[in-house]
Design an enzyme around this catalytic site. Sequence first.
Site, mmCIF file in Angstrom:
data_model
loop_
_atom_site.group_PDB
_atom_site.id
_atom_site.type_symbol
_atom_site.label_atom_id
_atom_site.label_comp_id
_atom_site.label_asym_id
_atom_site.label_seq_id
_atom_site.Cartn_x
_atom_site.Cartn_y
_atom_site.Cartn_z
ATOM 1 N N GLN A 156 -10.011 3.109 -39.953
ATOM 2 C CA GLN A 156 -9.600 1.867 -39.269
ATOM 3 C C GLN A 156 -10.803 1.036 -38.820
ATOM 4 O OE1 GLN A 156 -8.307 4.900 -38.659
ATOM 5 N NE2 GLN A 156 -6.188 4.790 -37.975
ATOM 6 N N ASP A 194 -4.087 5.085 -26.952
ATOM 7 C CA ASP A 194 -2.677 5.167 -27.334
ATOM 8 C C ASP A 194 -1.798 5.677 -26.197
ATOM 9 O OD1 ASP A 194 -4.530 5.699 -29.806
ATOM 10 O OD2 ASP A 194 -2.700 4.719 -30.497
ATOM 11 N N ARG A 202 0.238 -0.854 -37.188
ATOM 12 C CA ARG A 202 -0.292 0.284 -36.431
ATOM 13 C C ARG A 202 -1.017 -0.228 -35.181
ATOM 14 N NH1 ARG A 202 -4.715 -1.100 -36.813
ATOM 15 N NH2 ARG A 202 -5.415 0.479 -35.342
ATOM 16 N N GLY A 203 -1.454 0.727 -34.359
ATOM 17 C CA GLY A 203 -2.070 0.345 -33.076
ATOM 18 C C GLY A 203 -0.988 0.414 -32.015
ATOM 19 N N ALA A 204 -1.310 1.066 -30.888
ATOM 20 C CA ALA A 204 -0.277 1.373 -29.895
ATOM 21 C C ALA A 204 0.542 0.155 -29.444
ATOM 22 C CB ALA A 204 -0.921 2.072 -28.704
ATOM 23 N N ASN A 259 -6.757 8.896 -27.663
ATOM 24 C CA ASN A 259 -7.154 7.833 -28.594
ATOM 25 C C ASN A 259 -7.450 8.466 -29.942
ATOM 26 O OD1 ASN A 259 -7.646 5.035 -29.090
ATOM 27 N ND2 ASN A 259 -9.824 5.479 -29.180
ATOM 28 N N LYS A 260 -7.758 7.628 -30.895
ATOM 29 C CA LYS A 260 -8.002 8.088 -32.269
ATOM 30 C C LYS A 260 -8.979 9.258 -32.299
ATOM 31 C CE LYS A 260 -6.308 6.831 -35.121
ATOM 32 N NZ LYS A 260 -5.080 7.482 -35.635
#
Length: 362
Positions: free
Chosen positions: A201, A242, A54-56, A252-253
Amino acid sequence: MKVDGVTYRSVWVDPDDGWSVRIFDQTKLPWTLDILRLTTRDQGAHAIKSMQTRGAPLIGAVAAYALCLALRADASTEAMERDAGLLNATRPTAVNLRWALERMLTRLRNTPPAERVAAAYEEAGRIADEDAAQNEAIGRHGLPLIRQAVRPARRVNVLTHCNAGWLATVDWGTALAPIYMAHDAGIDLHVWVDETRPRNQGAALTAWELGRHGVPHTVVADNAGGHLMQHGEVDLVIVGTDRVTRHGDVANKIGTYLKALAAKDNGVPFWVALPSTTIDWTVADGVADIPIEERGQAEVTDMTGQLADGTIATMRIVSSGSPAANPAFDVTPARLVTGLITERGRCDASAEGLARLFPERA
Ligand code: MRU
């Protein structure tokens, strides 16, 4: 980055066979460091969808390698276009996924099918190498912001949200790259880590990363940031993203927007770190036009953790029968962002600021 003295990236080709793809299973962290071996397109797609990876920036690189695995099974043009489409549909918000697959297709459409597998591994390797180099550069451009915040006899307090460390990228991280460099440069620094419900996260991944590197940090409930800012406990906020629009809006998150509002109200600088692969030049208005991933209710209603005997258990924390909603990202308008930290330097979160750093895209 190093884990217990061993240097890792977050995705790599297995050196023993030269083709299978290795990633950490991030759903098992912080309890176990499990390394997965991906051998098929579907395993790659599942890893992205289920957030094993995960993570852009990282999902872009993993998708590129997953296309390599798909091409090993069928390198025809029809299959390649279908498989790239399938991988692109795994997660909607991070634009790096689309960017990486488009870059792969641009290279591979001009390559004869018999040569595609080798060309694909070469291009995926370049994408990974470039991401690591860009994040290192982000660290160098972000480091002065932390240096400027140094005060006599007082540590620098940075607040971050979600995980934008090396686990979310091929190496270094985005928001955490300047933090690692500042710590390594001997700056007395402490990080407030938002737990980042519902997937945690921050609590599970950022805290684990920072702890492995020896960076002082404290995990706080997502709701604590405003209070800490009011009491002068946050010198600056650095988050990842992201997708950034060409006007500087930042997806973003979920929860990032609230931190930006609190930062604005308290005069705390709010910086966003990103490689240019996270900029979506096709979109201007982030709130209207960035697709926000809606994930399953169970991520909100259930929590996974470790019991005292070491067992990992999942339990329901919401009154039975109550439904839950789970928008996974939000958009922080550019006016709330102090600036962007990219591999080419820092700029205002605006069309003009981005055009100055990336004139070829303006
Ligand atoms: O849903 P995730 O965990 O894949 O979210 C992506 C992120 O890691 C964050 O939004 C992060 O802050 C930006 S990616 C470096």
